[in-house]
Design an enzyme around this catalytic site. Structure first.
Site, short mmCIF file in Angstrom:
data_model
loop_
_atom_site.label_atom_id
_atom_site.label_comp_id
_atom_site.label_asym_id
_atom_site.label_seq_id
_atom_site.Cartn_x
_atom_site.Cartn_y
_atom_site.Cartn_z
N ASP A 229 0.88 -1.18 0.00
CA ASP A 229 0.00 0.00 0.00
C ASP A 229 0.91 1.22 0.00
OD1 ASP A 229 -2.12 1.77 0.31
OD2 ASP A 229 -2.50 1.28 2.42
N CYS A 269 -4.27 -2.26 -2.75
CA CYS A 269 -5.63 -1.72 -2.67
C CYS A 269 -5.85 -0.58 -3.66
CB CYS A 269 -5.92 -1.27 -1.24
SG CYS A 269 -4.73 -0.08 -0.61
N ARG A 297 -14.24 -4.63 -5.42
CA ARG A 297 -14.74 -3.67 -4.42
C ARG A 297 -16.24 -3.49 -4.60
NH1 ARG A 297 -11.91 0.16 -2.23
NH2 ARG A 297 -13.55 -0.01 -0.69
#
Ligand code: CP
Ligand code: NVA
Length: 314
Positions: A229, A269, A297
């Site tokens: 991330d 992500c 998502r």
């Protein structure tokens, strides 16, 4: 399974069976969309989408998933509403609870999501706070299941800022679902001890393991998934220079990927900063599944809304 009326602040409040339920609904709604089966399960319903921080994937997932099923999403940024500025969070919650069926909140303080849930009387979904990002982890688990067929016994290594919302949430979600999880980060960026202890408890119940290490070689060894991330999360931009220094040895590049000793997949992500936490060769290469993750998502967020609003079987 009846999750009607619950709020999703963190996956720590949900059992592995309940998480399984979200994932099963997500697979069903993904299949519906792929087969152009259109449903109207949110017809006549409204959701307030509160965003203190920016978003592409989360906002678009909530807005399209709710709207395409006949519901009416209302987007409210912090420049639109009073939320802890000229009105208490509790008062805003009470008002929204009188007008909407559901609230999504993305912001800084996890306490604010909790207050919204306590005072609105309707389901509240955490769309990311400083501490947690539960809907992202549902999409990640779904993506891993698509890749591997099952979750149990797999290993995910999160490499980078080990104390951010993603590291925290992956630690909880993976531990609960039987995925061995390693947080690979310099000592200064290790997750809070209390949270690690909690995740270890979940891992014991699920038969998985939690490893917190600064040693890249030991942390990524045997990992099926390398996850990273951004090095400075939203709200921490001033720390970027310091983070670049600390995290350079943790950059995901071909040499780090090779240390797993396996044909591992790469996850993120998003949004990503190429040449900081990951090099283009990896995120844009054949082991990357980041676009599936992004798509998932939407399906997982729709699944959560369907279950919390009690209309998943309509
Ligand atoms: N992964 C994620 O939450 O993306 P956004 O910040 O674009 O919503
Ligand atoms: N840790 C990142 C996640 C973005 C989806 C942030 O909070 O900015």
């Amino acid at each position: 399974m009846d999750l009607h009326g619950r709020s999703l602040i963190s996956l720590k409040d949900f059992t592995p069976e309940e998480i399984r339920y979200f994932l099963d609904i997500a697979r069903k709604v993904k299949n519906e969309r792929q087969n152009k089966i259109r449903k109207q399960r949110f017809l006549g319903m409204t959701i307030a989408l509160l965003f203190e921080k920016r978003s592409t994937r989360t906002r678009c997932s909530f807005e399209t998933a709710f709207g395409e099923e006949g519901g009416h999403p209302v987007f409210l940024s912090s420049s639109d509403i009073q939320l802890g500025v000229k009105e208490t969070v509790e008062d805003t919650a009470r008002v929204l609870g009188r007008m909407f069926d559901c609230i999504e909140f993305r912001g800084f303080k996890t306490r604010h999501v909790e207050l919204l849930a306590e005072y609105s009387g309707i389901p509240v979904i955490n769309g990311l706070s400083d501490d947690f990002h539960p809907t992202q982890v549902l999409a990640d688990l779904m993506t891993m299941e698509e890749q591997f067929g099952s979750l149990k016994g797999r290993k995910l290594a999160f490499v980078g800022d080990g104390r951010n919302n993603m590291a925290n949430s992956l630690m909880i979600g993976c531990a609960k679902m039987g995925v061995d999880v390693a947080i690979v980060a310099p000592d200064e960026l290790h997750p809070e001890a209390a949270l690690v202890k909690m995740a270890e408890g979940f891992a014991t119940e699920a038969g998985s393991s939690v490893l917190i290490t600064s040693d890249v070689d030991a942390g990524v060894k045997g990992a099926d998934v390398i996850y990273t991330d951004v090095w400075a999360s939203m709200g921490e931009e001033s720390k970027l220079a310091e983070r670049i220094k600390l995290l350079k040895p943790y950059q995901v590049n071909p040499s780090l990927m090779a240390k797993t000793g396996k044909k591992s997949i790469f996850m993120h992500c998003l949004p990503a900063v190429r040449n900081n936490e990951v090099v283009p060769e990896i995120i844009d290469g054949p082991s990357s599944v980041v676009w599936d993750e992004a798509e998932n998502r939407k399906h997982t967020i729709k699944a959560v809304m369907l279950a919390l609003l009690g209309v998943e079987n309509n």
